[in-house]
Design a protein around this motif. Structure first.
Motif, short mmCIF file in Angstrom:
data_model
loop_
_atom_site.label_atom_id
_atom_site.label_comp_id
_atom_site.label_asym_id
_atom_site.label_seq_id
_atom_site.Cartn_x
_atom_site.Cartn_y
_atom_site.Cartn_z
N LYS A 135 152.84 -43.12 51.27
CA LYS A 135 152.75 -41.85 49.90
C LYS A 135 152.39 -42.85 48.78
O LYS A 135 151.32 -41.79 48.31
N GLU A 136 153.00 -43.78 48.99
CA GLU A 136 153.47 -44.78 47.49
C GLU A 136 152.56 -46.10 47.08
O GLU A 136 151.57 -46.18 47.03
N ASN A 157 140.21 -43.42 51.33
CA ASN A 157 140.69 -41.71 51.36
C ASN A 157 142.80 -42.62 49.98
O ASN A 157 142.54 -42.02 48.72
N LEU A 158 142.70 -43.94 50.72
CA LEU A 158 144.66 -44.61 50.75
C LEU A 158 144.07 -44.70 49.11
O LEU A 158 145.16 -44.56 47.83
N GLU A 159 143.22 -45.31 48.77
CA GLU A 159 142.86 -46.24 47.64
C GLU A 159 142.68 -45.04 46.41
O GLU A 159 143.02 -45.68 45.42
N LYS A 160 142.85 -43.57 46.75
CA LYS A 160 142.91 -42.94 45.70
C LYS A 160 144.32 -42.48 45.86
O LYS A 160 144.78 -42.00 44.57
N THR A 161 144.93 -42.55 45.90
CA THR A 161 146.02 -42.16 46.54
C THR A 161 147.60 -42.41 46.51
O THR A 161 148.92 -41.74 45.98
N CYS A 162 147.23 -44.51 46.39
CA CYS A 162 148.74 -44.98 46.76
C CYS A 162 148.20 -45.86 45.92
O CYS A 162 147.20 -46.94 45.49
#
Length: 256
Positions: A135-136, A157-162
């Motif tokens: 999440k973070e 994908n995680l590079e954009k959200t956390c």
């Protein structure tokens, strides 16, 4: 003789649920098209004392047909039909088992916070499971570009959200990957390259800390790969502090 038949075929049939002797008998019968028990035994070397019982089992499964007489003849059912039948049964069994497993719910007084995984499939599956729940913040260390590349889509994908921190021991080996990296100190790299315990060399390939709550470390002990999953926030915090201590002071960005 039977030794000329591809042994991988026998192993594949075993994976589909046949015993070794059942697989050898069916393959032999497919080769002969139609034969007596004695002819099958002579071709496959399946013990003569077992051949009739095995043929009986295969007939019951629908994998061969029987022509009564003296002697009795056996004919293999078309392999396409047999494999199709096995496939349908396997899929139905898998779906039913999954449904039944999902219905299980037992309250355990205590669950372990440390788990060991010893199969490549299990390791990669668990990493993807952890990645899907970030999440973070995600901290990843890797000394193996090929292993890290397997998770490139999830990491992008995680590079954009956390907050994604990627750490490597030798930056030049990772330049083909589309990420920004931080590099460990030479002292830490030297340490990683010289881990030997009781004569066995250990190669630390991958380490990940997700949201400060769960970590997974992947290493090779000789030729064997295994992973350790830890769900203890205090341990994850200490692991995070260690990686902060072994980083080069400057932030290294990938050239674009």
């Amino acid at each position: 003789m039977f030794s000329q038949i591809n042994p991988q075929l026998i192993r594949n049939l075993e994976k589909l649920g046949l015993t070794e002797n059942e697989a050898r008998t069916y393959v032999g019968l497919v080769s002969l098209r139609e034969a007596t028990a004695r002819e099958i035994h002579e071709l496959t070397n399946v013990p003569r004392a077992k051949i009739y019982e095995i043929l009986k089992v295969l007939a019951k499964k629908g994998y061969l047909e029987v022509r009564q007489g003296s002697p009795t003849y056996f004919r293999a059912v078309d392999p396409k039909q047999v494999i199709g039948k096995i496939k349908d049964e396997f899929i139905n069994c898998a779906i039913e088992s999954l449904d039944q497993l999902n219905e299980l719910s037992y309250e355990l007084p205590k669950t372990s916070s440390v788990w060991c995984i010893q199969s490549d499939w299990g390791i990669k599956n668990r990493i993807r499971e952890i990645l899907s729940g970030v999440k973070e913040e995600l901290i990843v260390f890797s000394s193996n570009p090929e292993f890290l590349k397997e998770f490139e889509p999830e990491l992008k994908n995680l590079e954009k959200t956390c907050s994604l921190i990627l750490i490597v021991n030798e930056l030049d080996r990772f330049r083909s990957l589309p990420f920004e990296f931080r590099e460990t100190t030479k002292e830490f790299t030297d340490f990683l390259n010289n881990i030997v315990i009781e004569g066995i060399r250990y190669d630390e390939e991958f380490f990940m800390i997700a949201d400060g709550k769960v970590s997974i470390g992947v290493h090779r002990a000789g030729n064997k790969r295994e992973a350790v999953v830890i769900k203890l926030p205090i341990v994850c915090y200490m692991q995070k502090m260690i990686y902060n201590r072994v980083l080069e002071p400057s932030f290294v960005k990938k050239e674009r």
